[in-house]
Motif scaffolding. Structure first.
Motif, PDB file in Angstrom:
ATOM      1  N   ASN A   1       0.584  -1.429   0.008  1.00 28.97           N
ATOM      2  CA  ASN A   1      -0.039  -0.109  -0.023  1.00 28.97           C
ATOM      3  C   ASN A   1       0.786   1.190   0.106  1.00 28.97           C
ATOM      4  O   ASN A   1       2.224   1.200   0.070  1.00 28.97           O
ATOM      5  N   PHE A   2       0.126   2.401  -0.317  1.00 30.51           N
ATOM      6  CA  PHE A   2       0.999   3.647  -0.153  1.00 30.51           C
ATOM      7  C   PHE A   2       1.670   3.828   1.034  1.00 30.51           C
ATOM      8  O   PHE A   2       2.883   4.451   0.795  1.00 30.51           O
ATOM      9  N   SER A   3       1.166   3.797   2.272  1.00 32.54           N
ATOM     10  CA  SER A   3       1.916   3.973   3.431  1.00 32.54           C
ATOM     11  C   SER A   3       3.129   3.082   3.680  1.00 32.54           C
ATOM     12  O   SER A   3       3.939   3.715   4.261  1.00 32.54           O
ATOM     13  N   GLU A   4       3.119   1.977   3.176  1.00 32.84           N
ATOM     14  CA  GLU A   4       4.166   1.087   3.194  1.00 32.84           C
ATOM     15  C   GLU A   4       5.383   1.531   2.406  1.00 32.84           C
ATOM     16  O   GLU A   4       6.529   1.559   2.628  1.00 32.84           O
ATOM     17  N   ALA A   5       4.796   2.076   1.300  1.00 36.93           N
ATOM     18  CA  ALA A   5       5.893   2.961   0.357  1.00 36.93           C
ATOM     19  C   ALA A   5       6.530   4.025   0.981  1.00 36.93           C
ATOM     20  O   ALA A   5       7.709   4.254   0.943  1.00 36.93           O
ATOM     21  N   ILE A   6       5.861   4.892   1.461  1.00 37.65           N
ATOM     22  CA  ILE A   6       6.224   6.088   2.082  1.00 37.65           C
ATOM     23  C   ILE A   6       7.203   5.523   3.183  1.00 37.65           C
ATOM     24  O   ILE A   6       8.285   6.239   3.348  1.00 37.65           O
ATOM     25  N   ASP A   7       6.941   4.780   4.115  1.00 33.58           N
ATOM     26  CA  ASP A   7       7.848   4.140   5.226  1.00 33.58           C
ATOM     27  C   ASP A   7       9.081   3.650   4.616  1.00 33.58           C
ATOM     28  O   ASP A   7      10.148   3.994   5.431  1.00 33.58           O
ATOM     29  N   HIS A   8       9.071   2.924   3.513  1.00 30.00           N
ATOM     30  CA  HIS A   8      10.316   2.365   3.137  1.00 30.00           C
ATOM     31  C   HIS A   8      11.216   3.619   2.664  1.00 30.00           C
ATOM     32  O   HIS A   8      12.372   3.674   2.875  1.00 30.00           O
ATOM     33  N   ILE A   9      10.513   4.623   1.935  1.00 30.60           N
ATOM     34  CA  ILE A   9      11.287   5.952   1.418  1.00 30.60           C
ATOM     35  C   ILE A   9      11.816   6.555   2.601  1.00 30.60           C
ATOM     36  O   ILE A   9      12.929   6.935   2.612  1.00 30.60           O
ATOM     37  N   ASP A  10      11.079   6.893   3.640  1.00 30.78           N
ATOM     38  CA  ASP A  10      11.699   7.482   4.899  1.00 30.78           C
ATOM     39  C   ASP A  10      12.479   6.903   5.385  1.00 30.78           C
ATOM     40  O   ASP A  10      13.565   7.361   6.136  1.00 30.78           O
ATOM     41  N   CYS A  11      12.617   5.412   5.364  1.00 32.71           N
ATOM     42  CA  CYS A  11      13.927   4.859   6.130  1.00 32.71           C
ATOM     43  C   CYS A  11      15.049   4.778   5.305  1.00 32.71           C
ATOM     44  O   CYS A  11      16.136   4.798   5.804  1.00 32.71           O
ATOM     45  N   TYR A  12      14.880   4.720   3.921  1.00 33.88           N
ATOM     46  CA  TYR A  12      16.121   4.378   3.296  1.00 33.88           C
ATOM     47  C   TYR A  12      16.516   5.536   2.157  1.00 33.88           C
ATOM     48  O   TYR A  12      17.605   5.405   1.474  1.00 33.88           O
ATOM     49  N   SER A  13      15.692   6.655   2.044  1.00 35.32           N
ATOM     50  CA  SER A  13      16.097   7.561   1.311  1.00 35.32           C
ATOM     51  C   SER A  13      17.236   8.376   1.678  1.00 35.32           C
ATOM     52  O   SER A  13      17.774   8.657   2.705  1.00 35.32           O
ATOM     53  N   SER A  14      18.044   8.754   0.565  1.00 32.60           N
ATOM     54  CA  SER A  14      19.330   9.735   0.668  1.00 32.60           C
ATOM     55  C   SER A  14      18.703  11.289   0.938  1.00 32.60           C
ATOM     56  O   SER A  14      19.441  12.024   1.475  1.00 32.60           O
ATOM     57  N   GLY A  15      17.614  11.602   0.917  1.00 31.08           N
ATOM     58  CA  GLY A  15      17.105  12.814   0.731  1.00 31.08           C
ATOM     59  C   GLY A  15      17.154  13.780  -0.456  1.00 31.08           C
ATOM     60  O   GLY A  15      17.062  14.970  -0.527  1.00 31.08           O
ATOM     61  N   HIS A  16      17.776  13.017  -1.537  1.00 32.74           N
ATOM     62  CA  HIS A  16      18.123  13.789  -2.740  1.00 32.74           C
ATOM     63  C   HIS A  16      16.908  13.803  -3.711  1.00 32.74           C
ATOM     64  O   HIS A  16      16.363  14.675  -3.826  1.00 32.74           O
ATOM     65  N   THR A  17      16.583  12.613  -4.032  1.00 30.00           N
ATOM     66  CA  THR A  17      15.569  12.687  -5.269  1.00 30.00           C
ATOM     67  C   THR A  17      14.734  11.244  -5.011  1.00 30.00           C
ATOM     68  O   THR A  17      15.150  10.119  -4.953  1.00 30.00           O
ATOM     69  N   GLU A  18      13.427  11.574  -5.199  1.00 24.43           N
ATOM     70  CA  GLU A  18      12.287  10.487  -5.309  1.00 24.43           C
ATOM     71  C   GLU A  18      11.368  10.636  -6.345  1.00 24.43           C
ATOM     72  O   GLU A  18      11.150  11.816  -6.576  1.00 24.43           O
ATOM     73  N   SER A  19      10.800   9.491  -6.974  1.00 22.00           N
ATOM     74  CA  SER A  19       9.563   9.625  -8.031  1.00 22.00           C
ATOM     75  C   SER A  19       8.705   8.816  -7.859  1.00 22.00           C
ATOM     76  O   SER A  19       8.975   7.628  -7.321  1.00 22.00           O
ATOM     77  N   ILE A  20       7.414   9.057  -8.389  1.00 22.74           N
ATOM     78  CA  ILE A  20       6.248   8.173  -8.314  1.00 22.74           C
ATOM     79  C   ILE A  20       5.958   8.032  -9.531  1.00 22.74           C
ATOM     80  O   ILE A  20       5.858   9.077 -10.156  1.00 22.74           O
ATOM     81  N   LEU A  21       5.654   6.911 -10.124  1.00 19.03           N
ATOM     82  CA  LEU A  21       4.892   6.890 -11.354  1.00 19.03           C
ATOM     83  C   LEU A  21       3.227   6.376 -10.875  1.00 19.03           C
ATOM     84  O   LEU A  21       3.116   5.323 -10.524  1.00 19.03           O
ATOM     85  N   THR A  22       2.502   7.142 -11.562  1.00 17.91           N
ATOM     86  CA  THR A  22       1.083   6.785 -11.141  1.00 17.91           C
ATOM     87  C   THR A  22       0.284   7.634 -11.979  1.00 17.91           C
ATOM     88  O   THR A  22       0.504   8.972 -12.386  1.00 17.91           O
ATOM     89  N   GLU A  23      -1.003   7.444 -12.306  1.00 12.50           N
ATOM     90  CA  GLU A  23      -2.018   8.036 -13.110  1.00 12.50           C
ATOM     91  C   GLU A  23      -2.883   8.782 -12.070  1.00 12.50           C
ATOM     92  O   GLU A  23      -3.598   9.684 -12.615  1.00 12.50           O
ATOM     93  N   ASP A  24      -2.852   8.527 -10.810  1.00  3.76           N
ATOM     94  CA  ASP A  24      -3.798   9.073 -10.074  1.00  3.76           C
ATOM     95  C   ASP A  24      -3.002  10.398  -9.417  1.00  3.76           C
ATOM     96  O   ASP A  24      -2.074  10.252  -8.567  1.00  3.76           O
ATOM     97  N   LEU A  25      -3.522  11.335  -9.819  1.00  4.56           N
ATOM     98  CA  LEU A  25      -2.894  12.833  -9.602  1.00  4.56           C
ATOM     99  C   LEU A  25      -2.853  13.185  -7.951  1.00  4.56           C
ATOM    100  O   LEU A  25      -2.108  13.871  -7.427  1.00  4.56           O
ATOM    101  N   ASN A  26      -3.938  12.722  -7.432  1.00  5.60           N
ATOM    102  CA  ASN A  26      -4.207  12.824  -5.830  1.00  5.60           C
ATOM    103  C   ASN A  26      -3.020  12.228  -5.092  1.00  5.60           C
ATOM    104  O   ASN A  26      -2.726  12.840  -4.035  1.00  5.60           O
ATOM    105  N   ARG A  27      -2.808  10.963  -5.534  1.00  4.40           N
ATOM    106  CA  ARG A  27      -1.711  10.320  -5.055  1.00  4.40           C
ATOM    107  C   ARG A  27      -0.319  10.762  -5.259  1.00  4.40           C
ATOM    108  O   ARG A  27       0.239  10.760  -4.376  1.00  4.40           O
ATOM    109  N   ALA A  28      -0.277  11.494  -6.367  1.00  8.72           N
ATOM    110  CA  ALA A  28       0.972  11.911  -6.765  1.00  8.72           C
ATOM    111  C   ALA A  28       1.343  13.246  -5.870  1.00  8.72           C
ATOM    112  O   ALA A  28       2.349  13.613  -5.403  1.00  8.72           O
ATOM    113  N   LEU A  29       0.177  14.072  -5.618  1.00 12.05           N
ATOM    114  CA  LEU A  29       0.226  15.222  -4.812  1.00 12.05           C
ATOM    115  C   LEU A  29       0.633  14.845  -3.229  1.00 12.05           C
ATOM    116  O   LEU A  29       1.375  15.453  -2.447  1.00 12.05           O
ATOM    117  N   LYS A  30       0.019  13.755  -3.023  1.00  9.72           N
ATOM    118  CA  LYS A  30       0.188  13.185  -1.553  1.00  9.72           C
ATOM    119  C   LYS A  30       1.650  12.935  -1.518  1.00  9.72           C
ATOM    120  O   LYS A  30       2.281  13.313  -0.539  1.00  9.72           O
TER     121      LYS A  30
END
Length: 131
Positions: free
Chosen positions: A26-55
């Motif tokens: 789910n979306f929350s698990e994706a955010i948690d994974h990124i929060d844990c492992y991100s370098s803080g430089h660049t992240e990207s989402i591929l989605t047609e759901d504009l609301n999900r992209a904005l979130k």
């Protein structure tokens, strides 16, 4: 030549055209994974759901947060900043004399429609090849 990803893959920068993929439930698990492992430089989402992209762009705490575009665009030259001389992922990185400009932290939100960046291979000092 597909190899199952392991935890070490989430903290490895390959400097090669290699990607590590994690399938989340789910979306929350994706955010948690990124929060844990991100370098803080660049992240990207591929989605047609504009609301999900904005979130995603709102919740991710990275310098560049992209929607439907390749992270290869995360480059000073692509942003019109000239040649890149360094990368900063901290929110306060000034050293030496500090004025108002040095106290500014940026977060770039980049939206695309499946855009990719052309690869250039430098084959010698004077020749390049586009692939």
């Amino acid at each position: 030549n597909i190899v199952k990803a392991s935890n070490v893959d989430w903290t490895t920068e390959y400097l090669l055209p290699i990607i590590s993929i994690k399938i989340v439930s789910n979306f929350s698990e994706a955010i948690d994974h990124i929060d844990c492992y991100s370098s803080g430089h660049t992240e990207s989402i591929l989605t047609e759901d504009l609301n999900r992209a904005l979130k995603f762009q709102k919740e991710i705490d990275s310098a560049i947060v992209m929607h439907n575009t390749s992270t290869q665009f995360a480059d000073g030259g692509e942003f019109g900043l000239g040649g890149e001389i360094g990368i900063a992922t901290g929110k306060f990185h000034a050293r030496g004399p500090v004025g108002v400009n040095q106290l500014t932290s940026f977060k770039y939100l980049v939206n695309g429609n499946g855009h990719t960046r052309k690869w250039w291979i430098f084959t010698s000092c004077n020749k390049t090849t586009k692939i």
